[in-house]
Design a protein around this motif. Structure first.
Motif: not given
Length: 701
Positions: A242-249, A306-314, A621-626, A631-634
């Motif tokens: 998240a280094w771009p976020v650290l630079i901006v924020c 979870v990274i990518g698609e997964s079973d919504p019931y799991f 989307h950039k920090y939610k996939s790929a 792992s967490s915004p914390l």
């Protein structure tokens, strides 16, 4: 007190040249000398040690280790320098389900770290009408390139010799069946303990050994992924991603907001106290709601592991969600306390406004003070970029070594073309005690350097404001001259004193941190009589150190003012400042404290605004996939909050130090002139008269 301060700094009053010598442009030159040189030498030596310590991290570390796992060869997944090239193979997959099951048994000595694992592009899924295989990296008699192996979905079972096929049916490789579905959980394939009936039937028909079908397989991997060490590594890796976020924020946004706040104080001081209090409450409510959303308590935007698609019931949860929920509860408590405190200080806001008007007057006269904090800001920005990069490498600087598992396991070695039972143990990253010491040293260095730069900036500001006071407001027409002169005095005479003051604060904070860590460990011990005594001792010590820390910070700030004015050593300046405070405790306690509260809320407004913006940036989307998925915004949010607060501290110090310097200078002025301040600006006298405090101060003199 060391003589009249009018002869130390500022424009000398007419008719008093016998007490001092006139310098160029009417500025009195005081006979200063370098102070606390020993501590300046210690600070320089410390920086040399910091560079050496960081070079160790750069040489030994690899930040990829914080995110990705190790394969059966000891390669870090995603490492382009691995054997083979793994630049796109970032997901760790455990190939042998029986080894995973065995590692989860309480009676077993086998560890999951020794289970055979491989790096893939994505987690495999069982076939719907047959049996899929995951085979070792192609080598030896398997004449396939890595790209061809990937294109074939890691399956070259059809090319195996009868001996290799028989070995594979014994779960000894080089190919292993895909029996369980799996999902990518933070770059590790989390098994779903629900074996594919079709794949399992095909496996049994081929004569494969029995494969355990038990929930332990699921829990074992889940426990490994959510271990405290694994979570900490991911948190540190999140900061790097998240280094771009650290630079901006953490850099650009607080700079912009702090300058805007200073300009508004300069031109709109009457309404800024109300705006600050209202904005603070609105921001803390917003941040609390954002934590609630990420914890999954409101809305549909909870953090997903979870990274990518997964079973919504799991549903798969991790420690990251639990930590966010804990912070959400904490923020709720803070929000309630903040709201009640805001109500309590409403009647005092007018007093804060009158104090801020004095600071606004100084800023208007010495306008370079608004621009000066950009210099320490730039120095801190360069330092933090270096420090953060070194920290990522230090946290990942362990050695990759083969485990000594003493396990009874075998695997097919494609190079020797036979089953090998001597080297089936896995690899782990081994952290030696000196690495832990290097990390702690690095953390302490960050805190000391930050305190040193903030203290240096405060001292320069104090010297500039003192020039304004002791010159009766007759500042040179050259706008930068007071600031430049104060900076020159600091660089030439007082760096050692600043190093000592910042070191004292850093040491006390470090001791508090150690005691707090010790107290947390005591929570997990038995509640014996000795344990309770230990807990009481730790708690009492922590409270005492907290009081000492607050006192030292307060004394330090006033000591920096006296250093800027008198050029004395840190200890001598602290004594002078403490004497002035004790003689005028009512003035310091009533007028100055409420001004500090408003400034503190202003700093929190800047940092909380950075937190809100960081949440919004991390929600893209950039920090939610790929590859950039965090792992967490914390941790990124907390770092942005910390950086925002530090940047705000640099700029708000202009107002903070202006108030403190004016008040201390007034106290000293009154003490030198039998209770009648000779140098005080008219606005200051008007403010003190309105508050009815002049009499108390002069009586204390």
């Amino acid at each position: 007190m060391g003589g009249p301060l009018g002869a130390i700094i500022g424009r000398y009053p007419t008719g008093s040249e016998e007490d001092g010598q006139m310098g160029a442009g009417g500025i009195i030159r005081h006979n200063r000398k370098c102070r606390d040189l020993v501590f300046l030498v210690i600070f320089i030596a410390f920086w040399v040690a910091m560079i050496v310590n960081s070079s160790f991290g750069f040489n030994q570390g690899n930040p990829l280790r914080l995110t990705y796992g190790l394969d059966y060869k000891g390669n870090v997944c995603g490492n382009k320098h691995g054997d083979p090239d793994l630049r796109e193979l970032e997901v760790k997959y455990w190939m042998n389900p029986n080894q995973v099951y065995e590692s989860g048994l309480k009676s077993s000595q086998f560890k999951l770290a020794d289970a055979r694992s491989i790096c893939l592009m994505e987690c495999p899924v069982p076939s719907e009408d047959g049996l899929n295989w995951i085979c070792d990296y192609p080598e030896g008699d398997i004449r396939l390139s890595t790209d061809d192996w990937i294109d074939r979905d890691y399956d070259y079972y059809e090319f195996l010799t009868p001996e290799m096929r028989n070995s594979s049916l014994q779960l000894q490789g080089p190919c292993y069946p895909v029996i369980y579905p799996s999902v990518n959980v933070l770059w590790s394939c989390q098994f779903i303990a629900r074996a594919s009936n079709v794949s399992l039937r095909h496996w049994q028909q081929m004569g494969g050994v029995n494969i355990e079908d038990n929930i332990i397989i699921d829990k074992t991997i889940h426990k490994s992924i959510n271990s405290p060490s694994a979570v900490l590594k991911r948190y540190v890796a999140d900061i790097g991603k998240a280094w771009p976020v650290l630079i901006v924020c953490g850099g650009i946004l607080p700079l912009f907001l702090s300058v805007i706040w200073l300009l508004m104080i300069r031109h709109f001081v009457s309404g800024m106290t109300w705006i600050t209090v209202i904005l603070f409450n609105a921001l803390i409510i917003s941040v609390t709601m954002l934590y609630y959303a990420k914890a999954g308590w409101i809305g549909n935007d909870a953090v997903s592991v979870v990274i990518g698609e997964s079973d919504p019931y799991f549903n798969i949860s991790g420690r990251e969600v639990n930590h966010l929920r804990a912070i959400a509860v904490l923020m709720t408590i803070v929000m309630i306390v903040a709201f009640l405190s805001s109500i309590a200080i409403i009647r005092r806001i007018l007093m804060a406004t009158s104090v801020l008007k004095v600071a606004a007057k100084v800023i208007g006269e010495v306008q370079a003070l608004i621009i000066f904090p950009v210099l320490p800001y730039a120095i801190l920005a360069i330092f933090y970029m270096f420090w953060l990069s070194a920290a990522l490498h230090l946290f990942s600087s362990g050695q990759i070594i083969r485990n000594d598992c003493n396990a009874n396991c075998c695997s097919f070695d494609l190079k020797s073309n036979k089953v090998n039972c001597d080297s089936c143990c896995g690899y782990s990253i081994h952290y030696t005690p000196h690495i832990a010491a290097a990390i702690l040293f690095h953390l302490f260095g960050c805190y000391w350097a930050t305190q040193f730069i903030i203290a240096s900036s405060s001292t320069v500001i104090a010297g500039s404001v003192a020039s304004y006071y002791w010159a009766r407001g007759e500042i040179s027409e050259i706008p930068f001259l007071p600031v430049f002169s104060s900076l020159k005095r600091l660089m030439r005479y007082s760096l050692g004193s600043v190093a000592l003051g910042s070191l004292v604060v850093s040491v006390v904070e470090s001791v508090r941190f150690i005691l707090e860590s010790f107290r947390r460990r005591l929570k997990h011990t038995d509640t014996t009589h000795l344990g309770r005594i230990g807990k009481m001792t730790s708690f009492s010590s922590n409270c005492c150190l907290g009081c000492i820390d607050w006192t030292i910070r307060s004394v330090n700030r006033n000591a920096y003012i006296m250093i800027a004015i008198t050029g004395k050593s840190f200890c001598k300046a602290s004594a002078i400042a403490t004497g002035l405070i004790m003689n005028n405790i009512l003035r310091i306690g009533k007028v100055n404290v409420i001004g500090d509260v408003i400034l503190f809320l202003g700093k929190l407004c800047v940092s909380l605004f950075c937190v809100v913006f960081a949440f919004l940036m991390l929600d893209t989307h950039k920090y939610k996939s790929a590859h950039n998925k965090i792992s967490s915004p914390l941790f990124p949010v907390l770092v942005c909050w910390g950086l925002g607060y530090i940047v705000a501290t640099l700029f708000f110090a202009v107002v903070e130090m202006a108030i403190d310097t004016i008040i201390l200078s007034f106290c000293q002025d009154a003490e030198e002139h039998q209770g009648n301040a000779q140098y005080a600006p008219p606005l200051l006298m008007e403010t003190l008269d309105n508050e009815g405090e002049t009499q108390r101060i002069t009586q204390g003199s």
